[in-house]
Scaffold this motif. Structure first.
Motif, short mmCIF file in Angstrom:
data_model
loop_
_atom_site.label_atom_id
_atom_site.label_comp_id
_atom_site.label_asym_id
_atom_site.label_seq_id
_atom_site.Cartn_x
_atom_site.Cartn_y
_atom_site.Cartn_z
N LEU A 95 3.70 21.15 -0.69
CA LEU A 95 4.42 19.89 -0.82
C LEU A 95 4.80 19.67 -2.28
O LEU A 95 4.27 20.32 -3.18
N ARG A 96 5.72 18.76 -2.52
CA ARG A 96 6.14 18.46 -3.89
C ARG A 96 5.03 17.73 -4.63
O ARG A 96 4.61 16.65 -4.19
N THR B 107 -0.48 9.84 1.29
CA THR B 107 0.50 9.42 0.30
C THR B 107 1.28 10.60 -0.24
O THR B 107 2.51 10.53 -0.41
N VAL B 108 0.60 11.71 -0.50
CA VAL B 108 1.28 12.91 -0.99
C VAL B 108 2.30 13.38 0.05
O VAL B 108 3.45 13.70 -0.30
N TRP B 109 1.90 13.41 1.31
CA TRP B 109 2.82 13.84 2.37
C TRP B 109 3.99 12.88 2.47
O TRP B 109 5.15 13.29 2.63
N ALA B 110 3.72 11.57 2.37
CA ALA B 110 4.78 10.56 2.47
C ALA B 110 5.80 10.74 1.34
O ALA B 110 7.02 10.69 1.56
N ALA C 294 -4.19 14.71 -6.13
CA ALA C 294 -2.87 14.68 -5.49
C ALA C 294 -2.10 15.96 -5.78
O ALA C 294 -1.46 16.54 -4.88
N ASP C 295 -2.16 16.43 -7.01
CA ASP C 295 -1.47 17.67 -7.38
C ASP C 295 -2.05 18.85 -6.60
O ASP C 295 -1.30 19.69 -6.08
N LYS C 296 -3.37 18.89 -6.49
CA LYS C 296 -4.02 19.99 -5.77
C LYS C 296 -3.64 19.98 -4.29
O LYS C 296 -3.30 21.03 -3.72
N LEU C 297 -3.68 18.80 -3.66
CA LEU C 297 -3.32 18.70 -2.25
C LEU C 297 -1.88 19.12 -2.01
O LEU C 297 -1.56 19.80 -1.02
N GLY D 271 0.82 -1.21 0.00
CA GLY D 271 0.00 0.00 0.00
C GLY D 271 0.85 1.26 0.00
O GLY D 271 2.07 1.21 -0.22
N LEU D 272 0.20 2.38 0.25
CA LEU D 272 0.86 3.68 0.15
C LEU D 272 0.76 4.48 1.45
O LEU D 272 0.75 5.71 1.44
N SER D 273 0.70 3.78 2.57
CA SER D 273 0.77 4.47 3.86
C SER D 273 2.17 5.06 4.03
O SER D 273 3.13 4.64 3.36
#
Length: 325
Positions: free
Chosen positions: A171-172, A133-136, A162-165, A94-96
């Motif tokens: 964040l990148r 996931t974005v933050w990770a 994801a791009d918006k968040l 997963g993506l945690s």
């Protein structure tokens, strides 16, 4: 070899690249893997694709050992990994943040690298919020363990989210997608992702340009022994890819390749490169001769004139209608 920017980003990737899926650590050993990588590198290939799940991590071990032996300048090549399927435990996939953190560290250990250039979220994870996931992934970038992050087989809607968040939270944002794209699989790339290319400058590292071998013509008379579709664990290829109508299209494409003086595979690879939104086409090889044959696709590309492309389209009959999107 020509090099393309990865979307709007500054990174440049060779038009053809080499991937480890199915082959490294499974179908071939380190000696052949090294021969293939060296042949590709000497021809100008600078991108080598991998994933934590390929051969249960052995593909990364093989690639890492090869990179250590050949001693190329780190600046001269680009390496990727993909994170999702890391093991059988509840937190090994997963993506945690936990699995992204541990998955990237494990991949770097196997690859014997300080960082990977590209890290992909190998599939969407419905059990993890996109913001986590974005933050990770942002943390992975900030820690210097990867330079760019992206997605693989995500929907356009999720990528835009994801791009918006990322942008709202400083964040990148994701930079690239690794989708399937070939003559027989076009709709998502050419229609659904069109706003990603237009508005986000997304790059792409496409996989399965030969439709898992179907577009080489080798399945025209059935499934030959030793082919990818005959390997244990890949029976799904025969069920999903080897449809009668697809095989018939492959048969009808063969005379066009013959007229061009090339193989079906070379024509199919060159066709993918006609799309300017393709940053690089990932190829596979289980022997060094395949590397040399695939690279000849670059000489076929100028032969794909509008008239030839129309002949191909007349066979495919699957060009997406953007006006309907």
């Amino acid at each position: 070899m020509e090099y393309r920017k990865m979307g709007k980003w500054g990174l440049k990737l060779s038009e053809l690249s080499l991937g480890a899926w199915v082959t490294y650590g499974g179908q071939v050993g380190e000696e052949i893997a090294e021969q293939c990588m060296v042949a590709a590198y000497e021809a100008g290939v600078n991108f080598f694709d991998n994933a934590e799940t390929y051969a249960n991590g052995n593909a990364e071990i093989v690639m890492g050992n090869v990179l250590q032996r050949v001693g190329w300048r780190r600046e001269s090549y680009v390496v990727s990994t993909k994170i999702f399927w890391g093991g059988k435990g509840p937190n090994d996939r997963g993506l945690s943040y936990k699995h992204v953190y541990e998955g990237v560290n494990n991949a770097l250990r196997r690859l014997q690298l300080d960082y990977v250039d590209l890290v992909f979220c190998h599939r969407p994870d419905r059990n993890t919020p996109i913001e986590e996931t974005v933050w990770a992934m942002d943390q992975v970038i900030r820690q210097g363990k990867a330079l760019y992050w992206g997605t693989s087989e995500w929907s356009a809607a999720d990528i835009i989210e994801a791009d918006k968040l990322a942008r709202l939270n400083g964040l990148r944002p994701p930079s690239m997608e690794q989708p399937q794209y070939n003559m027989l699989h076009r709709d998502r790339f050419e229609m659904e992702y069109e706003p990603l290319f237009r508005n986000l400058g997304y790059g792409t590292t496409i996989w399965s340009p030969l439709a898992s071998g179907l577009l080489t013509g080798k399945y025209n008379q059935g499934v030959p022994q030793g082919s990818r579709a005959s390997l244990p664990g890949y029976e799904w290829l025969a069920k999903t890819m080897l449809r009668p109508e697809a095989i018939e299209k492959a048969r009808q494409l063969q005379p066009i390749a013959d007229d061009l003086g090339c193989t079906m595979a070379q024509m199919a690879l060159a066709w993918c490169l006609l799309n300017p939104n393709v940053s690089t086409v990932i190829t596979g090889a289980s022997r060094v001769e395949q590397v040399h044959e695939n690279l000849k696709a670059l000489k076929v590309l100028p032969k794909l004139t509008p008239d030839v492309v129309q002949r191909i389209e007349d066979v495919l009959q699957n060009r997406p209608e953007l006006d309907d999107f």
